[in-house]
Design a protein around this motif. Structure first.
Motif, PDB file in Angstrom:
ATOM      1  N   PRO A   1      -3.907   4.748   0.688  1.00 42.45           N
ATOM      2  CA  PRO A   1      -4.075   4.992   2.119  1.00 42.45           C
ATOM      3  C   PRO A   1      -4.504   3.710   2.847  1.00 42.45           C
ATOM      4  O   PRO A   1      -5.356   2.963   2.350  1.00 42.45           O
ATOM      5  N   HIS A   2      -3.873   3.462   4.012  1.00 40.45           N
ATOM      6  CA  HIS A   2      -4.212   2.265   4.785  1.00 40.45           C
ATOM      7  C   HIS A   2      -4.073   2.569   6.268  1.00 40.45           C
ATOM      8  O   HIS A   2      -3.607   3.636   6.663  1.00 40.45           O
ATOM      9  N   ASP A   3      -4.462   1.600   7.082  1.00 42.12           N
ATOM     10  CA  ASP A   3      -4.509   1.791   8.534  1.00 42.12           C
ATOM     11  C   ASP A   3      -3.189   1.501   9.241  1.00 42.12           C
ATOM     12  O   ASP A   3      -3.146   1.430  10.462  1.00 42.12           O
ATOM     13  N   GLY A   4      -2.130   1.324   8.514  1.00 43.15           N
ATOM     14  CA  GLY A   4      -0.836   1.008   9.108  1.00 43.15           C
ATOM     15  C   GLY A   4      -0.577  -0.489   9.169  1.00 43.15           C
ATOM     16  O   GLY A   4       0.537  -0.933   9.421  1.00 43.15           O
ATOM     17  N   LYS A   5      -1.631  -1.282   8.936  1.00 43.29           N
ATOM     18  CA  LYS A   5      -1.499  -2.741   8.951  1.00 43.29           C
ATOM     19  C   LYS A   5      -1.817  -3.339   7.584  1.00 43.29           C
ATOM     20  O   LYS A   5      -1.892  -4.552   7.445  1.00 43.29           O
ATOM     21  N   GLY A   6      -2.053  -2.466   6.612  1.00 40.64           N
ATOM     22  CA  GLY A   6      -2.315  -2.944   5.255  1.00 40.64           C
ATOM     23  C   GLY A   6      -3.778  -3.000   4.873  1.00 40.64           C
ATOM     24  O   GLY A   6      -4.111  -3.359   3.749  1.00 40.64           O
ATOM     25  N   SER A   7      -4.674  -2.628   5.785  1.00 39.89           N
ATOM     26  CA  SER A   7      -6.092  -2.586   5.455  1.00 39.89           C
ATOM     27  C   SER A   7      -6.398  -1.235   4.818  1.00 39.89           C
ATOM     28  O   SER A   7      -6.163  -0.184   5.417  1.00 39.89           O
ATOM     29  N   VAL A   8      -6.899  -1.256   3.600  1.00 40.43           N
ATOM     30  CA  VAL A   8      -7.130  -0.038   2.828  1.00 40.43           C
ATOM     31  C   VAL A   8      -8.171   0.841   3.519  1.00 40.43           C
ATOM     32  O   VAL A   8      -9.203   0.363   3.985  1.00 40.43           O
ATOM     33  N   VAL A   9      -7.872   2.123   3.561  1.00 39.69           N
ATOM     34  CA  VAL A   9      -8.793   3.118   4.102  1.00 39.69           C
ATOM     35  C   VAL A   9      -9.396   3.861   2.911  1.00 39.69           C
ATOM     36  O   VAL A   9      -8.663   4.417   2.094  1.00 39.69           O
ATOM     37  N   GLY A  10     -10.708   3.855   2.817  1.00 39.51           N
ATOM     38  CA  GLY A  10     -11.360   4.504   1.684  1.00 39.51           C
ATOM     39  C   GLY A  10     -11.489   3.550   0.511  1.00 39.51           C
ATOM     40  O   GLY A  10     -11.433   2.329   0.662  1.00 39.51           O
ATOM     41  N   ASP A  11     -11.629   4.131  -0.657  1.00 41.86           N
ATOM     42  CA  ASP A  11     -11.832   3.338  -1.864  1.00 41.86           C
ATOM     43  C   ASP A  11     -10.511   2.861  -2.458  1.00 41.86           C
ATOM     44  O   ASP A  11      -9.488   3.526  -2.332  1.00 41.86           O
ATOM     45  N   LEU A  12     -10.578   1.727  -3.104  1.00 39.81           N
ATOM     46  CA  LEU A  12      -9.426   1.232  -3.853  1.00 39.81           C
ATOM     47  C   LEU A  12      -9.226   2.117  -5.083  1.00 39.81           C
ATOM     48  O   LEU A  12     -10.187   2.710  -5.587  1.00 39.81           O
ATOM     49  N   PRO A  13      -8.012   2.202  -5.574  1.00 41.02           N
ATOM     50  CA  PRO A  13      -7.776   3.043  -6.756  1.00 41.02           C
ATOM     51  C   PRO A  13      -8.508   2.499  -7.986  1.00 41.02           C
ATOM     52  O   PRO A  13      -8.657   1.285  -8.138  1.00 41.02           O
ATOM     53  N   LYS A  14      -8.955   3.413  -8.822  1.00 43.65           N
ATOM     54  CA  LYS A  14      -9.624   3.012 -10.072  1.00 43.65           C
ATOM     55  C   LYS A  14      -8.596   2.512 -11.084  1.00 43.65           C
ATOM     56  O   LYS A  14      -8.877   1.623 -11.872  1.00 43.65           O
ATOM     57  N   LYS A  15      -7.413   3.117 -11.041  1.00 47.46           N
ATOM     58  CA  LYS A  15      -6.343   2.762 -11.976  1.00 47.46           C
ATOM     59  C   LYS A  15      -5.043   2.624 -11.184  1.00 47.46           C
ATOM     60  O   LYS A  15      -4.848   3.287 -10.185  1.00 47.46           O
ATOM     61  N   ILE A  16      -4.176   1.754 -11.664  1.00 47.75           N
ATOM     62  CA  ILE A  16      -2.875   1.543 -11.027  1.00 47.75           C
ATOM     63  C   ILE A  16      -1.792   2.103 -11.943  1.00 47.75           C
ATOM     64  O   ILE A  16      -1.788   1.834 -13.152  1.00 47.75           O
ATOM     65  N   ASP A  17      -0.883   2.869 -11.353  1.00 48.96           N
ATOM     66  CA  ASP A  17       0.244   3.431 -12.095  1.00 48.96           C
ATOM     67  C   ASP A  17       1.254   2.318 -12.361  1.00 48.96           C
ATOM     68  O   ASP A  17       1.785   1.708 -11.434  1.00 48.96           O
ATOM     69  N   GLN A  18       1.534   2.052 -13.624  1.00 52.39           N
ATOM     70  CA  GLN A  18       2.408   0.942 -14.017  1.00 52.39           C
ATOM     71  C   GLN A  18       3.825   1.088 -13.470  1.00 52.39           C
ATOM     72  O   GLN A  18       4.390   0.127 -12.948  1.00 52.39           O
ATOM     73  N   ALA A  19       4.402   2.279 -13.576  1.00 50.42           N
ATOM     74  CA  ALA A  19       5.774   2.482 -13.101  1.00 50.42           C
ATOM     75  C   ALA A  19       5.850   2.262 -11.593  1.00 50.42           C
ATOM     76  O   ALA A  19       6.787   1.626 -11.095  1.00 50.42           O
ATOM     77  N   ARG A  20       4.872   2.762 -10.878  1.00 52.98           N
ATOM     78  CA  ARG A  20       4.840   2.598  -9.423  1.00 52.98           C
ATOM     79  C   ARG A  20       4.646   1.120  -9.057  1.00 52.98           C
ATOM     80  O   ARG A  20       5.256   0.622  -8.113  1.00 52.98           O
ATOM     81  N   LEU A  21       3.807   0.430  -9.814  1.00 54.37           N
ATOM     82  CA  LEU A  21       3.589  -1.003  -9.592  1.00 54.37           C
ATOM     83  C   LEU A  21       4.889  -1.774  -9.801  1.00 54.37           C
ATOM     84  O   LEU A  21       5.266  -2.608  -8.966  1.00 54.37           O
ATOM     85  N   ASP A  22       5.589  -1.490 -10.881  1.00 55.52           N
ATOM     86  CA  ASP A  22       6.847  -2.188 -11.171  1.00 55.52           C
ATOM     87  C   ASP A  22       7.873  -1.950 -10.067  1.00 55.52           C
ATOM     88  O   ASP A  22       8.521  -2.896  -9.599  1.00 55.52           O
ATOM     89  N   THR A  23       8.018  -0.710  -9.640  1.00 49.28           N
ATOM     90  CA  THR A  23       8.978  -0.367  -8.582  1.00 49.28           C
ATOM     91  C   THR A  23       8.606  -1.053  -7.267  1.00 49.28           C
ATOM     92  O   THR A  23       9.475  -1.606  -6.579  1.00 49.28           O
TER      93      THR A  23
ATOM     94  N   CYS B   1       0.833  -1.210   0.000  1.00 48.56           N
ATOM     95  CA  CYS B   1       0.000   0.000   0.000  1.00 48.56           C
ATOM     96  C   CYS B   1       0.864   1.255   0.000  1.00 48.56           C
ATOM     97  O   CYS B   1       0.586   2.206  -0.743  1.00 48.56           O
ATOM     98  N   ASP B   2       1.916   1.270   0.823  1.00 49.30           N
ATOM     99  CA  ASP B   2       2.826   2.422   0.845  1.00 49.30           C
ATOM    100  C   ASP B   2       3.442   2.654  -0.531  1.00 49.30           C
ATOM    101  O   ASP B   2       3.473   3.777  -1.024  1.00 49.30           O
ATOM    102  N   GLY B   3       3.930   1.581  -1.132  1.00 48.81           N
ATOM    103  CA  GLY B   3       4.572   1.696  -2.438  1.00 48.81           C
ATOM    104  C   GLY B   3       3.629   2.190  -3.522  1.00 48.81           C
ATOM    105  O   GLY B   3       4.035   2.908  -4.431  1.00 48.81           O
ATOM    106  N   MET B   4       2.361   1.802  -3.402  1.00 52.59           N
ATOM    107  CA  MET B   4       1.376   2.191  -4.405  1.00 52.59           C
ATOM    108  C   MET B   4       0.679   3.505  -4.074  1.00 52.59           C
ATOM    109  O   MET B   4      -0.118   4.001  -4.865  1.00 52.59           O
ATOM    110  N   GLY B   5       0.965   4.058  -2.885  1.00 50.37           N
ATOM    111  CA  GLY B   5       0.312   5.303  -2.487  1.00 50.37           C
ATOM    112  C   GLY B   5      -1.144   5.121  -2.124  1.00 50.37           C
ATOM    113  O   GLY B   5      -1.953   6.039  -2.265  1.00 50.37           O
TER     114      GLY B   5
END
Length: 166
Positions: free
Chosen positions: A99-121, A93-97
């Motif tokens: 938002p989460h609760d510090g334990k990996g549980s997503v806060v709010g909505d999941l992203p509609k689109k994923i940034d490819q470069a950020r995903l690869d990194t 979650c941190d790498g993808m930007g």
């Protein structure tokens, strides 16, 4: 990919790792899973409980490969990842930007689109830290959170040799 398909493709060692974690950290979930899976197969839980641990694990894994057990299989994966692999989830979650609760549980909505470069990194970083097969399981589970998954993540899972399930 549905949960039963994931269990069909995954390395049995990952399922063993998950079941070992439940037996060590949350025996109630393990017992409940055995009871539910046995009930789905019209068996009494004692049928499974009398088996050796290796035979129990093999039976559970075999049963989780069945489509009617898809819901329990998905719940087990989610429970294991959310409780037993929090650092992996949080780092993703941190790498993808996301938002989460510090334990990996997503806060709010999941992203509609994923940034490819950020995903690869992010995947490159996580592949250096975590067992690749476990990372692959997590990424497949994450991709199940939206209908049809994210095209960028689906393509990455199909093309990156490090992310093979078995």
């Amino acid at each position: 990919m549905k949960a039963h398909e994931l269990y069909t493709a995954v390395d049995p060692a990952i399922v063993t790792q998950m079941l070992d974690w439940f037996r060590a950290n949350d025996k109630n979930v393990y017992r409940s899973a055995v009871a539910t899976l046995a009930g789905n197969r019209k068996l009494r839980p004692i049928f499974v409980e009398k088996k050796s641990m290796a035979e129990q694990y093999a039976w559970i894994h075999k049963t989780l490969k069945l489509k009617p057990c898809d819901t329990i299989g998905e719940h087990l994966l989610q429970a294991y990842l959310m409780a037993g692999q929090q650092s992996l989830l949080a780092m993703f979650c941190d790498g993808m930007g996301i938002p989460h609760d510090g334990k990996g549980s997503v806060v709010g909505d999941l992203p509609k689109k994923i940034d490819q470069a950020r995903l690869d990194t992010t995947i490159d970083r996580l592949a250096d830290i975590f067992e690749n097969k476990l990372l692959a399981v997590y990424l497949h589970c994450f991709n199940m959170q939206v209908p049809e998954g994210w095209p960028e993540l689906t393509a990455k899972l199909e093309s990156d040799e490090r992310l093979k399930l078995a």
